[in-house]
Design a protein around this motif. Structure first.
Motif, PDB file in Angstrom:
ATOM      1  N   UNK A 283       0.838  -1.201   0.000  1.00 14.69           N
ATOM      2  CA  UNK A 283       0.000   0.000   0.000  1.00 14.69           C
ATOM      3  C   UNK A 283       0.870   1.248   0.000  1.00 14.69           C
ATOM      4  N   UNK A 284       0.310   2.312  -0.568  1.00 14.72           N
ATOM      5  CA  UNK A 284       0.908   3.642  -0.477  1.00 14.72           C
ATOM      6  C   UNK A 284      -0.178   4.600  -0.032  1.00 14.72           C
ATOM      7  N   UNK A 285       0.122   5.403   1.006  1.00 19.27           N
ATOM      8  CA  UNK A 285      -0.823   6.413   1.486  1.00 19.27           C
ATOM      9  C   UNK A 285      -0.254   7.782   1.132  1.00 19.27           C
ATOM     10  N   UNK A 286      -0.678   8.351  -0.004  1.00 14.40           N
ATOM     11  CA  UNK A 286      -0.160   9.667  -0.405  1.00 14.40           C
ATOM     12  C   UNK A 286      -0.551  10.733   0.620  1.00 14.40           C
ATOM     13  N   UNK A 287       0.342  11.660   0.831  1.00 11.84           N
ATOM     14  CA  UNK A 287       0.021  12.779   1.716  1.00 11.84           C
ATOM     15  C   UNK A 287       0.128  12.475   3.191  1.00 11.84           C
ATOM     16  N   UNK A 288       0.436  11.236   3.574  1.00 13.45           N
ATOM     17  CA  UNK A 288       0.692  10.920   4.977  1.00 13.45           C
ATOM     18  C   UNK A 288       2.205  10.838   5.145  1.00 13.45           C
ATOM     19  N   UNK A 289       2.859  11.882   5.649  1.00 20.76           N
ATOM     20  CA  UNK A 289       4.317  11.855   5.756  1.00 20.76           C
ATOM     21  C   UNK A 289       4.783  10.695   6.624  1.00 20.76           C
ATOM     22  N   UNK A 290       5.909  10.129   6.265  1.00 25.09           N
ATOM     23  CA  UNK A 290       6.421   8.978   6.995  1.00 25.09           C
ATOM     24  C   UNK A 290       6.647   9.299   8.465  1.00 25.09           C
ATOM     25  N   UNK A 291       7.154  10.494   8.763  1.00 25.05           N
ATOM     26  CA  UNK A 291       7.401  10.858  10.167  1.00 25.05           C
ATOM     27  C   UNK A 291       6.105  10.859  10.968  1.00 25.05           C
ATOM     28  N   UNK A 292       5.032  11.367  10.373  1.00 22.76           N
ATOM     29  CA  UNK A 292       3.738  11.374  11.064  1.00 22.76           C
ATOM     30  C   UNK A 292       3.186   9.964  11.220  1.00 22.76           C
ATOM     31  N   UNK A 293       3.285   9.145  10.171  1.00 22.16           N
ATOM     32  CA  UNK A 293       2.804   7.769  10.250  1.00 22.16           C
ATOM     33  C   UNK A 293       3.535   6.998  11.336  1.00 22.16           C
ATOM     34  N   UNK A 294       4.841   7.192  11.407  1.00 21.45           N
ATOM     35  CA  UNK A 294       5.648   6.482  12.400  1.00 21.45           C
ATOM     36  C   UNK A 294       5.343   6.973  13.805  1.00 21.45           C
ATOM     37  N   UNK A 295       5.225   8.275  13.974  1.00 26.36           N
ATOM     38  CA  UNK A 295       4.944   8.843  15.291  1.00 26.36           C
ATOM     39  C   UNK A 295       3.619   8.338  15.845  1.00 26.36           C
ATOM     40  N   UNK A 296       2.592   8.298  15.003  1.00 26.39           N
ATOM     41  CA  UNK A 296       1.295   7.802  15.461  1.00 26.39           C
ATOM     42  C   UNK A 296       1.359   6.311  15.781  1.00 26.39           C
ATOM     43  N   UNK A 297       2.133   5.568  15.012  1.00 24.47           N
ATOM     44  CA  UNK A 297       2.227   4.123  15.231  1.00 24.47           C
ATOM     45  C   UNK A 297       2.897   3.791  16.558  1.00 24.47           C
ATOM     46  N   UNK A 298       3.766   4.664  17.036  1.00 26.36           N
ATOM     47  CA  UNK A 298       4.483   4.391  18.283  1.00 26.36           C
ATOM     48  C   UNK A 298       3.553   4.244  19.474  1.00 26.36           C
ATOM     49  N   UNK A 299       2.343   4.751  19.377  1.00 29.56           N
ATOM     50  CA  UNK A 299       1.380   4.617  20.469  1.00 29.56           C
ATOM     51  C   UNK A 299       0.782   3.225  20.561  1.00 29.56           C
ATOM     52  N   UNK A 300       0.968   2.385  19.518  1.00 31.10           N
ATOM     53  CA  UNK A 300       0.343   1.064  19.515  1.00 31.10           C
ATOM     54  C   UNK A 300       1.286  -0.056  19.087  1.00 31.10           C
ATOM     55  N   UNK A 301       2.469   0.300  18.584  1.00 33.43           N
ATOM     56  CA  UNK A 301       3.391  -0.702  18.049  1.00 33.43           C
ATOM     57  C   UNK A 301       4.820  -0.422  18.539  1.00 33.43           C
ATOM     58  N   UNK A 302       5.637  -1.464  18.554  1.00 34.45           N
ATOM     59  CA  UNK A 302       7.071  -1.269  18.719  1.00 34.45           C
ATOM     60  C   UNK A 302       7.633  -0.868  17.356  1.00 34.45           C
ATOM     61  N   UNK A 303       8.388   0.208  17.310  1.00 34.70           N
ATOM     62  CA  UNK A 303       8.925   0.735  16.059  1.00 34.70           C
ATOM     63  C   UNK A 303      10.445   0.626  16.080  1.00 34.70           C
ATOM     64  N   UNK A 304      10.993  -0.042  15.065  1.00 34.61           N
ATOM     65  CA  UNK A 304      12.442  -0.173  14.914  1.00 34.61           C
ATOM     66  C   UNK A 304      12.850   0.468  13.595  1.00 34.61           C
ATOM     67  N   UNK A 305      13.961   1.200  13.609  1.00 43.78           N
ATOM     68  CA  UNK A 305      14.394   1.925  12.422  1.00 43.78           C
ATOM     69  C   UNK A 305      15.602   1.251  11.779  1.00 43.78           C
ATOM     70  N   UNK A 306      15.716   1.425  10.434  1.00 46.31           N
ATOM     71  CA  UNK A 306      16.791   0.790   9.678  1.00 46.31           C
ATOM     72  C   UNK A 306      17.412   1.804   8.726  1.00 46.31           C
TER      73      UNK A 306
END
Length: 446
Positions: A283-306
């Motif tokens: 999937x691609x979500x246009x207009x949802x910046x990666x930083x915002x998507x990742x920040x919101x996900x941190x409230x419900x998921x473990x996030x690891x960066x590469x």
């Protein structure tokens, strides 16, 4: 007078038909991928490969806007939400006229007698053989042909305009069945290894396509005797199968009789002999910046960066399910270990545990609406088949986020379908898909 009752086959039926084939020197040059995998740039390449390429029939208005879609609905009710589209029917008049012209001029010609066709794809790590014929249309409740995805009214209306205007099935749907290496599957292999093919063509992707005709009534009877008690899973072509059913109902209402619309063009493959290749759809979500998507996900998921997409893909492959890779212009991030309380609240209780465990179900019902506040529709979420790098490029161009998914497991899809459930839209990409243009079916000739 009420609408006539539709005929209901009492089993899996594959009827012989008079196939329509190209009479050209370069059979590979007139073929194409399935219609929903063709981009506008692909259209140019296909037309350049041959002036009579089948894309002129299946997508004569390829540069027009693609059909807009409402949310997905069960295939069993799609005919209640699909209405005729006069504009689409007018556009597909070009396909009808081209089809008639090519039949009249001899570019296309019908085989002299009805046949079931053995179709082989070989090369690039692929070997798949199956049968192409007219499959008897059945209601999903009969459990003969099993859908595993819901459909969207827009694509069904689009294909309905094409099929009803041309009075033809221009590309087969793809069905899988467990043939347990029975008589039908054995005959397929015998034909492919001992008889001369009608068509032998190699496409630019390195795959060799061969086609044989089975016309012996005893062999056709043996095939259908073996198939009769079996079930088939729709691997590819849910929208076309739903279109077959809508067209069948409309033709019965208008003409009040049985006819060629009671069948649909299909490739049937024994999955026990030729296991399918199930690839992911990203999937691609246009207009949802990666930083915002990742920040919101941190409230419900473990996030690891590469540091790289390749490192992220390797980590995704090793991660326990559910896991997702978010990527875009600014980096790559892996989502694992969701908050179980949030996940349980989001997932619908009226679905089976198998359905709730699918990564596409979790994306559709948890991440998109609850984590990101988005709806899963074609305006918000774009689809990229197989290619994670292409998804990231598209996300970068649109200032958005790519969501890279693992492939579903075939057993998981079968378990969901066997319960009568449907996976979320664009969950599966079974392959290898049949090449379009090797074999066509017209109602008048059939």
């Amino acid at each position: 007078m009420g609408t006539p009752e539709l005929p209901v086959p009492d089993g899996l039926v594959l009827r012989p038909f008079r196939g329509v084939r190209y009479a050209v020197d370069d059979p590979a040059g007139v073929t194409s991928p399935p219609y929903d995998l063709i981009s506008d740039s692909d259209v140019d390449d296909l037309l350049a490969s041959h002036p009579n390429n089948v894309v002129r029939l299946i997508l004569p208005c390829a540069r027009s806007p693609r059909p807009s879609t409402a949310p997905s609905v069960p295939a069993s009710v799609v005919d209640a939400v699909v209405s005729p589209d006069p504009a689409a029917s007018e556009r597909y008049g070009a396909a009808r006229d081209t089809l008639r012209e090519w039949l009249s001029s001899g570019v296309l010609a019908a085989d002299s007698e009805p046949a079931l066709y053995v179709y082989e794809q070989q090369g690039a790590g692929v070997l798949q053989r199956g049968l192409i014929g007219d499959v008897g249309l059945t209601d999903p409740e009969s459990r003969v042909i099993l859908p595993h995805e819901d459909v969207m009214p827009g694509p069904v209306a689009d294909r309905l305009a094409l099929m009803s205007t041309t009075q033809a099935n221009l590309e087969p749907i793809f069905l899988l069945y467990d043939g347990s290496r029975g008589p039908a599957s054995t005959l397929v292999d015998t034909v492919a290894t001992t008889r001369a093919p009608l068509i032998d063509a190699s496409t630019s992707d390195g795959v060799r396509h061969r086609l044989w005709a089975i016309t012996d009534p005893a062999e056709i009877s043996a095939i259908n005797g073996d198939l009769h008690h079996r079930q088939a899973l729709i691997a590819d072509g849910h929208h076309r199968y739903a279109t077959y059913r809508v067209l069948q109902r409309q033709e019965h209402a208008g003409q009040g009789r049985n006819g060629p619309w009671d069948f649909g063009l299909a490739l049937l493959v024994d999955s026990s002999t030729y296991p399918p290749d199930l690839k992911p759809i990203h999937r691609v979500i246009p207009g949802l910046p990666l930083a915002e998507a990742t920040s919101r996900a941190e409230n419900a998921w473990r996030v690891s960066s590469f540091d790289s997409l390749q490192a992220g893909l390797e980590a995704l492959a090793q991660a326990a399910d559910p896991a997702f890779l978010l990527a875009g212009e600014t980096g790559t991030h892996l989502l694992t270990d969701p908050d179980q309380a949030q996940l349980e609240r989001a997932m619908p209780a009226d679905h089976s545990p198998q359905w709730r465990a699918l990564n596409t179900s979790i994306l559709t019902r948890f991440i998109l609406p609850h984590v990101w506040g988005l709806e899963d529709d074609e305006r918000t979420v774009r689809i990229v088949h197989h290619d994670a790098h292409a998804a990231v490029r598209q996300a970068t161009r649109t200032g958005g986020t790519a969501v890279i998914l693992k492939s579903l497991h075939v057993d998981s899809v079968l378990a969901v379908a066997a319960r009568g459930e449907r996976v979320p839209r664009k969950s599966t990409s079974f392959g290898p898909k049949p090449r379009t243009g090797l074999l066509l079916r017209t109602f008048a000739i059939d």
